[in-house]
Structure formats: structure tokens, C-alpha cells
Scaffold this active site. Structure first.
Site, short mmCIF file in Angstrom:
data_model
loop_
_atom_site.label_atom_id
_atom_site.label_comp_id
_atom_site.label_asym_id
_atom_site.label_seq_id
_atom_site.Cartn_x
_atom_site.Cartn_y
_atom_site.Cartn_z
N SER A 60 0.83 -1.22 0.00
CA SER A 60 0.00 0.00 0.00
C SER A 60 0.86 1.26 0.00
O SER A 60 2.00 1.26 0.46
CB SER A 60 -0.91 0.02 1.22
OG SER A 60 -1.70 -1.13 1.27
N1 SAH Z 1 -1.27 -4.30 3.80
C1 SAH Z 1 -0.70 -4.86 2.62
C2 SAH Z 1 -1.65 -4.75 1.45
C3 SAH Z 1 -1.40 -5.78 0.46
S1 SAH Z 1 -2.54 -5.83 -0.89
C4 SAH Z 1 0.62 -4.17 2.28
O1 SAH Z 1 0.75 -2.97 2.48
O2 SAH Z 1 1.53 -4.85 1.77
C5 SAH Z 1 -3.89 -6.72 -0.19
C6 SAH Z 1 -3.62 -8.12 0.26
O3 SAH Z 1 -4.88 -8.68 0.65
C7 SAH Z 1 -3.07 -9.05 -0.82
O4 SAH Z 1 -1.89 -9.65 -0.35
C8 SAH Z 1 -4.18 -10.07 -1.03
O5 SAH Z 1 -3.71 -11.37 -1.33
C9 SAH Z 1 -4.89 -10.05 0.30
N2 SAH Z 1 -6.28 -10.53 0.27
C10 SAH Z 1 -7.24 -10.30 -0.66
N3 SAH Z 1 -8.38 -10.92 -0.32
C11 SAH Z 1 -8.14 -11.56 0.87
C12 SAH Z 1 -8.93 -12.37 1.73
N4 SAH Z 1 -10.20 -12.67 1.48
N5 SAH Z 1 -8.35 -12.86 2.85
C13 SAH Z 1 -7.05 -12.58 3.16
N6 SAH Z 1 -6.26 -11.82 2.38
C14 SAH Z 1 -6.80 -11.31 1.25
#
Ligand code: SAH
Length: 211
Positions: A60
């Protein structure tokens, strides 16, 4: 490129953009972001931008990490236990773990979770529990939580999540289609209060299969 000076510059930028919580700014100043991404992208780690982390996912944007953390902390001053849905790179998790006693985080893509765990170990962050699962169901066995943060966007709020808040607990989540809005939900004694904040752009929250 990864010096304290580039990090200080990012913090100044976040303040200019309206981040005012000093604890959040200080923790972000102390936390290296470049170790949460591929080496090839590390030179861009202190730009205020989201970057790819593989598997079609992104780390993010720092402003959004700061904003969501600030909205959580200011929504409930007594947070000791937080749940994050969407570990991804683990950067947001690492920020939370330096502000809140107990951190629980869920990720649906196993290789991303493995890498994030290695980073927590490398940074000596020991108050984080991780699980490979579909986080739209929350983590009922470990709940309730004083705070829940969702870092992927559903079209609508998964109802299971707000039910895992303590009374006074807060949930911050991006909700919508391609462009979303940050929504903060506060659990009151007999109702939920909803407040909308900044427009944001997150990858979708995927329900069902895990990888
Ligand atoms: N906070 C993280 C954001 C990563 S992007 C950062 O800053 O790196 C969002 C993440 O949510 C991805 O890794 C994706 O695989 C995960 N995601 C999407 N749907 C999900 C779900 N139902 N349960 C768990 N993780 C999920």
C-alpha cells in the site's frame, strides 16, 4: 536510497498531506519500507506510492497506511488487540505491531505470507500472529478485537467482520468498486456508527478460495 534522509523526506511529505498523529509518523520514520519489496524496486521504497509485490498484489501507498492507522488509533484510544485482513508484504502489519500490543493478520496467498513472516523475524517483531486463510470471515477463535483493519477492498462490508469487534471497537476498510472510500465503523452498545473518509484504490478482497 534507503538512507534515513530519504525516509525523513517521506515523513515530511506525509505531514504535508495531512497526517498529524505523531506516534504513527515516528513509527513510519523508524521502519524500513525497502525490505518489504523486491530488491529491484527498493530504490522506490520511499516514494509515496503503491508498488507491486508479485501475485498481482501491491504494497500500500505510505499515505494510505498512515491514514488508516491514524483512523484506527483515533477511533478507539484503548486498542490492545488488532486484526489485519490482507497481510500482503507485511508493511502495514509491522507498523501496527509497533503501536499495538497484539497483532493478528490473515493472508490468502501462502507465498506472500511466508515472505512477510520472514520479514517480521528479521525485524525482531514478535507480537504478530499470522494465518493463511480467507480473512473475510475474520478470526473468530481469537476475537473479539478492539480494532480491525482491512487492506483489500470488498464491494460491500463482509458482515462477519464487524461482529468480531469489542464494544467501542473500530473497523477501517476500503469499500467500493474500482475506486473506493475508507469507511470507519465503530461498534457502540446497540448499533454501529459509520463514517466515510478519503477516496482510495486497493486490490479487491477475494472471497472463497485461498492460494
Ligand atoms: N497491507 C498490505 C496490502 C497488500 S494488498 C501491504 O501494504 O503490503 C492486499 C492483500 O490482501 C493481498 O496480499 C491479497 O492477497 C490479500 N487478500 C485479498 N483478499 C483476501 C482475503 N479474502 N483474505 C485474506 N487476504 C486477502
Amino acid at each position: 536510497m534507503t538512507s534515513q534522509r530519504t525516509r525523513d523526506r517521506l515523513i515530511a511529505r506525509l505531514q504535508e498531506k495531512g497526517i498529524h498523529n505523531q506516534r504513527v509518523l515516528e513509527v513510519m520514520r523508524q521502519t524500513p519500507r525497502h525490505i518489504f519489496m523486491d530488491e529491484a524496486l527498493a530504490t522506490r521504497a520511499y516514494e509515496d506510492t503503491a508498488l507491486p509485490i508479485g501475485h498481482g498484489q501491491t504494497i500500500s501507498q505510505p499515505f494510505v497506511v498512515a491514514r488508516m492507522t491514524e483512523l484506527l488509533l483515533e477511533g478507539n484510544p484503548a486498542i490492545t488487540k488488532v486484526l489485519e485482513v490482507g497481510t500482503g508484504s507485511g508493511y502495514q502489519t509491522a507498523i501496527l505491531s509497533q503501536l499495538i500490543e497484539q497483532v493478528y493478520t490473515l493472508e490468502r496467498i501462502a507465498p506472500l505470507l511466508r515472505q512477510a513472516r520472514d520479514r517480521f523475524t528479521a525485524l525482531g517483531l514478535r507480537n504478530i500472529r499470522t494465518r493463511h486463510s480467507d480473512g473475510s470471515w475474520g478470526w473468530p477463535k481469537e476475537g473479539p478485537f478492539d480494532a480491525i483493519i482491512v487492506t483489500a477492498a470488498p464491494a460491500q462490508l463482509p458482515p462477519e467482520l464487524r461482529g468480531q469487534l469489542t464494544i467501542g471497537g473500530v473497523l477501517v476498510i476500503p469499500v467500493g468498486g474500482e475506486v473506493q472510500k475508507l469507511l470507519r465503523i465503530t461498534r457502540l452498545a446497540d448499533e454501529y456508527r459509520e463514517e466515510y473518509f478519503d477516496p482510495v484504490r486497493f486490490v479487491p478482497l477475494i472471497r472463497g478460495d485461498i492460494q
